[in-house]
Design a protein around this motif. Structure first.
Motif, PDB file in Angstrom:
ATOM      1  N   ARG A   1       0.833  -1.199   0.000  1.00  0.00           N
ATOM      2  CA  ARG A   1       0.000   0.000   0.000  1.00  0.00           C
ATOM      3  C   ARG A   1       0.868   1.248   0.000  1.00  0.00           C
ATOM      4  O   ARG A   1       1.791   1.394   0.799  1.00  0.00           O
ATOM      5  CB  ARG A   1      -0.920   0.014   1.212  1.00  0.00           C
ATOM      6  CG  ARG A   1      -1.823   1.263   1.292  1.00  0.00           C
ATOM      7  CD  ARG A   1      -2.759   1.205   2.467  1.00  0.00           C
ATOM      8  NE  ARG A   1      -3.736   0.141   2.301  1.00  0.00           N
ATOM      9  CZ  ARG A   1      -4.842   0.246   1.578  1.00  0.00           C
ATOM     10  NH1 ARG A   1      -5.114   1.390   0.954  1.00  0.00           N
ATOM     11  NH2 ARG A   1      -5.674  -0.776   1.485  1.00  0.00           N
ATOM     12  N   VAL A   2       0.564   2.153  -0.915  1.00  0.00           N
ATOM     13  CA  VAL A   2       1.332   3.387  -1.037  1.00  0.00           C
ATOM     14  C   VAL A   2       0.904   4.369   0.045  1.00  0.00           C
ATOM     15  O   VAL A   2      -0.289   4.622   0.243  1.00  0.00           O
ATOM     16  CB  VAL A   2       1.148   4.001  -2.433  1.00  0.00           C
ATOM     17  CG1 VAL A   2       1.827   5.373  -2.518  1.00  0.00           C
ATOM     18  CG2 VAL A   2       1.713   3.066  -3.500  1.00  0.00           C
ATOM     19  N   ARG A   3       1.888   4.909   0.754  1.00  0.00           N
ATOM     20  CA  ARG A   3       1.617   5.873   1.819  1.00  0.00           C
ATOM     21  C   ARG A   3       1.770   7.309   1.365  1.00  0.00           C
ATOM     22  O   ARG A   3       1.118   8.221   1.897  1.00  0.00           O
ATOM     23  CB  ARG A   3       2.551   5.612   3.001  1.00  0.00           C
ATOM     24  CG  ARG A   3       2.274   4.288   3.722  1.00  0.00           C
ATOM     25  CD  ARG A   3       3.149   4.141   4.932  1.00  0.00           C
ATOM     26  NE  ARG A   3       2.732   3.045   5.800  1.00  0.00           N
ATOM     27  CZ  ARG A   3       3.318   2.737   6.942  1.00  0.00           C
ATOM     28  NH1 ARG A   3       4.359   3.452   7.375  1.00  0.00           N
ATOM     29  NH2 ARG A   3       2.875   1.724   7.676  1.00  0.00           N
ATOM     30  N   SER A   4       2.641   7.535   0.379  1.00  0.00           N
ATOM     31  CA  SER A   4       2.842   8.896  -0.115  1.00  0.00           C
ATOM     32  C   SER A   4       3.410   8.852  -1.521  1.00  0.00           C
ATOM     33  O   SER A   4       4.078   7.890  -1.913  1.00  0.00           O
ATOM     34  CB  SER A   4       3.783   9.686   0.803  1.00  0.00           C
ATOM     35  OG  SER A   4       5.085   9.122   0.778  1.00  0.00           O
ATOM     36  N   ALA A   5       3.099   9.909  -2.272  1.00  0.00           N
ATOM     37  CA  ALA A   5       3.648  10.080  -3.620  1.00  0.00           C
ATOM     38  C   ALA A   5       3.951  11.565  -3.775  1.00  0.00           C
ATOM     39  O   ALA A   5       3.050  12.397  -3.715  1.00  0.00           O
ATOM     40  CB  ALA A   5       2.665   9.615  -4.671  1.00  0.00           C
ATOM     41  N   ALA A   6       5.221  11.903  -3.953  1.00  0.00           N
ATOM     42  CA  ALA A   6       5.611  13.312  -3.987  1.00  0.00           C
ATOM     43  C   ALA A   6       6.682  13.534  -5.045  1.00  0.00           C
ATOM     44  O   ALA A   6       7.505  12.644  -5.325  1.00  0.00           O
ATOM     45  CB  ALA A   6       6.126  13.748  -2.627  1.00  0.00           C
ATOM     46  N   ARG A   7       6.665  14.724  -5.604  1.00  0.00           N
ATOM     47  CA  ARG A   7       7.664  15.102  -6.609  1.00  0.00           C
ATOM     48  C   ARG A   7       8.955  15.461  -5.904  1.00  0.00           C
ATOM     49  O   ARG A   7       8.988  16.294  -4.984  1.00  0.00           O
ATOM     50  CB  ARG A   7       7.156  16.296  -7.411  1.00  0.00           C
ATOM     51  CG  ARG A   7       8.007  16.678  -8.598  1.00  0.00           C
ATOM     52  CD  ARG A   7       7.822  15.725  -9.741  1.00  0.00           C
ATOM     53  NE  ARG A   7       8.522  16.179 -10.944  1.00  0.00           N
ATOM     54  CZ  ARG A   7       8.628  15.463 -12.059  1.00  0.00           C
ATOM     55  NH1 ARG A   7       8.068  14.253 -12.125  1.00  0.00           N
ATOM     56  NH2 ARG A   7       9.267  15.939 -13.102  1.00  0.00           N
ATOM     57  N   THR A   8      10.047  14.817  -6.326  1.00  0.00           N
ATOM     58  CA  THR A   8      11.369  15.093  -5.776  1.00  0.00           C
ATOM     59  C   THR A   8      12.311  15.381  -6.933  1.00  0.00           C
ATOM     60  O   THR A   8      12.739  14.468  -7.648  1.00  0.00           O
ATOM     61  CB  THR A   8      11.893  13.897  -4.959  1.00  0.00           C
ATOM     62  OG1 THR A   8      10.950  13.582  -3.940  1.00  0.00           O
ATOM     63  CG2 THR A   8      13.233  14.231  -4.332  1.00  0.00           C
ATOM     64  N   GLY A   9      12.621  16.653  -7.148  1.00  0.00           N
ATOM     65  CA  GLY A   9      13.443  17.013  -8.290  1.00  0.00           C
ATOM     66  C   GLY A   9      12.720  16.725  -9.588  1.00  0.00           C
ATOM     67  O   GLY A   9      11.606  17.186  -9.812  1.00  0.00           O
ATOM     68  N   ALA A  10      13.323  15.899 -10.451  1.00  0.00           N
ATOM     69  CA  ALA A  10      12.726  15.552 -11.741  1.00  0.00           C
ATOM     70  C   ALA A  10      12.028  14.202 -11.707  1.00  0.00           C
ATOM     71  O   ALA A  10      11.721  13.631 -12.751  1.00  0.00           O
ATOM     72  CB  ALA A  10      13.810  15.555 -12.821  1.00  0.00           C
ATOM     73  N   ALA A  11      11.772  13.682 -10.526  1.00  0.00           N
ATOM     74  CA  ALA A  11      11.180  12.348 -10.416  1.00  0.00           C
ATOM     75  C   ALA A  11      10.089  12.321  -9.361  1.00  0.00           C
ATOM     76  O   ALA A  11       9.909  13.266  -8.583  1.00  0.00           O
ATOM     77  CB  ALA A  11      12.268  11.330 -10.076  1.00  0.00           C
ATOM     78  N   TRP A  12       9.367  11.209  -9.345  1.00  0.00           N
ATOM     79  CA  TRP A  12       8.346  10.954  -8.333  1.00  0.00           C
ATOM     80  C   TRP A  12       8.854   9.915  -7.358  1.00  0.00           C
ATOM     81  O   TRP A  12       9.385   8.879  -7.762  1.00  0.00           O
ATOM     82  CB  TRP A  12       7.052  10.456  -8.985  1.00  0.00           C
ATOM     83  CG  TRP A  12       6.368  11.528  -9.780  1.00  0.00           C
ATOM     84  CD1 TRP A  12       6.487  11.764 -11.115  1.00  0.00           C
ATOM     85  CD2 TRP A  12       5.479  12.525  -9.264  1.00  0.00           C
ATOM     86  NE1 TRP A  12       5.732  12.850 -11.481  1.00  0.00           N
ATOM     87  CE2 TRP A  12       5.094  13.334 -10.368  1.00  0.00           C
ATOM     88  CE3 TRP A  12       4.967  12.809  -8.008  1.00  0.00           C
ATOM     89  CZ2 TRP A  12       4.220  14.415 -10.228  1.00  0.00           C
ATOM     90  CZ3 TRP A  12       4.100  13.873  -7.855  1.00  0.00           C
ATOM     91  CH2 TRP A  12       3.729  14.670  -8.952  1.00  0.00           C
ATOM     92  N   ARG A  13       8.714  10.203  -6.072  1.00  0.00           N
ATOM     93  CA  ARG A  13       9.098   9.262  -5.031  1.00  0.00           C
ATOM     94  C   ARG A  13       7.814   8.701  -4.420  1.00  0.00           C
ATOM     95  O   ARG A  13       7.010   9.433  -3.833  1.00  0.00           O
ATOM     96  CB  ARG A  13       9.944   9.942  -3.953  1.00  0.00           C
ATOM     97  CG  ARG A  13      10.388   9.008  -2.826  1.00  0.00           C
ATOM     98  CD  ARG A  13      11.112   9.793  -1.745  1.00  0.00           C
ATOM     99  NE  ARG A  13      11.399   8.977  -0.575  1.00  0.00           N
ATOM    100  CZ  ARG A  13      12.537   8.316  -0.361  1.00  0.00           C
ATOM    101  NH1 ARG A  13      13.498   8.372  -1.280  1.00  0.00           N
ATOM    102  NH2 ARG A  13      12.716   7.605   0.726  1.00  0.00           N
TER     103      ARG A  13
END
Length: 406
Positions: A177-189
């Protein structure tokens, strides 16, 4: 590329991207198919429910044509994908029938059959006698059949897509289960309890099971439950007149009812359920009553299975592709037609993510737009459902009803 959700959309996209040599990770909260895809009615339905004039009003002429053309070939794409990957999912392509038990529904059936015939589709109108012969129930005035449609065992299809995706090179993580999705620089973490994935592109493909992971996204649709029951396998005598051609069927009511048989000869009947996970067999009274009205000879027939699944309903009953950020999208709102549409859309998403051209998608990309007063969703669903059932009853008052078919 990271995909959240191992249902039809997520897995068909993963398979298409991996087949192009792209590196893909799919994160699933449960097991592949545990959500809406594996619990669906299994009906492979071509096209959208909307007429071209409605699509033109929603999208503009060029985009409407693209959406219509994609929908018209979605069932073909679904069955082609099954064949190409040798997925054992009880795929049957003997047609999809829509039936009408009111004069208004019958008129609509004639219009739809005529419109598709003019576009060269293998469809035809069915009068009452033809419909009785095809379905074995006398409760309808007529309908139309679309030979592009059919049915599948949806959980088997979802698991088959997961297996094919892995074979093509994608990685599918269950119980993640995904807890978070955030933009970090030029990518998604994208982070889970056990780790994280970093990727330049993101697809959120959770449809009806979308939660609060992405702020506001679950407020763009209404979640309703569809319940289904399956009888024990019918005898050869019963099968001789109950859906002898193995077509799948749905009606034209606002509160939809649908039914089909499976490979074992069970009759599966579905329709609107309560606004929650079913808790006991008593929750399936509506489906049991529908079974008895459709086929009085099965009123006391034993049941073997009963289950529920969630359906994602948008305000205009059109699917959505929502832009979440740079190279990040969400797809939801199949409105009960997800088997064909969502298995077909994987190729379109793969082309878009590879080329960067959003015109590869069948519908325009839109910004996130919440339904006003979404916090009243339970009132919307409850009151709205009661109102639709009342309108169905009023429409049917002057026409032969399922009850009269005895």
């Amino acid at each position: 590329m990271v995909i959240i959700g191992a249902g039809f959309t997520g897995l068909s996209t993963a398979l298409a991207l991996a087949s192009r040599g792209q590196k893909v990770a799919v994160l699933e909260a449960g097991e592949p198919g545990e959500g809406a895809s594996g619990r669906s009615g299994g009906q492979v339905i071509p096209g959208l429910r909307h007429f071209m004039k409605d699509l033109n009003a929603a999208y503009g002429e060029a985009a409407a044509r693209r959406a219509h053309d994609f929908g018209s070939t979605a069932a073909d794409a679904c069955f082609d994908l099954i064949d190409a990957n040798s997925i054992a999912c009880e795929a049957v392509r003997s047609g999809k029938i829509q039936v009408a038990d009111t004069q208004a529904g019958l008129a609509d059936a004639k219009v739809r059959a005529d419109a598709w015939q003019k576009r060269g589709a293998p469809v035809r109108f069915l009068d009452r006698d033809e419909l009785i012969a095809a379905t074995g129930t006398r409760g309808y005035l007529g309908g139309w059949i679309d030979m592009r449609g059919g049915s599948v065992q949806p959980l088997a299809l979802t698991r088959g897509l997961a297996s094919a995706s892995r074979t093509a090179g994608a990685t599918v993580y269950a119980r993640s289960r995904v807890r978070s999705a955030a933009r970090t620089g030029a990518a998604w973490r994208v982070s889970t309890a056990n780790g994280h994935v970093t990727a330049p592109k993101l697809l959120l493909a959770t449809n009806a099971t979308t939660d609060a992971l992405w702020p506001g996204l679950c407020q763009t649709f209404l979640r309703v439950w569809s319940y289904q029951i399956a009888t024990t396998p019918l005898s050869a005598e019963l099968r001789a007149h109950i859906l002898p051609g193995d077509q799948s069927v749905s009606d034209t009511r606002r509160v939809l009812r649908y039914f089909r048989t499976d490979a074992a000869g069970r009759l599966i009947v579905g329709g609107k359920g309560r606004a929650r996970t079913p808790a006991s067999i008593d929750d399936f009274d509506f489906q049991r009553q529908t079974l008895g009205r459709l086929y009085p000879e099965l009123a006391d027939h034993p049941l073997e299975y009963a289950w529920g699944g969630e359906v994602c309903i948008t305000a205009d009953r059109l699917p959505r592709i929502i832009r979440l950020g740079p190279d990040a999208y969400a797809h939801l709102g199949c409105n009960g037609k997800g088997v064909a549409w969502c298995t077909a859309i994987g190729e379109a998403f793969a082309e878009m993510f590879t080329s960067g051209d959003e015109r590869a998608l069948p519908i325009p990309v839109t910004p996130l737009k919440r339904i006003p007063f979404h916090w009243l969703r339970h009132v919307y669903v409850g009151v709205g459902g009661a109102w639709l059932r009342l309108r169905d009853s009023l429409d049917a008052a002057s026409a032969p009803t399922l009850k009269e078919s005895k």
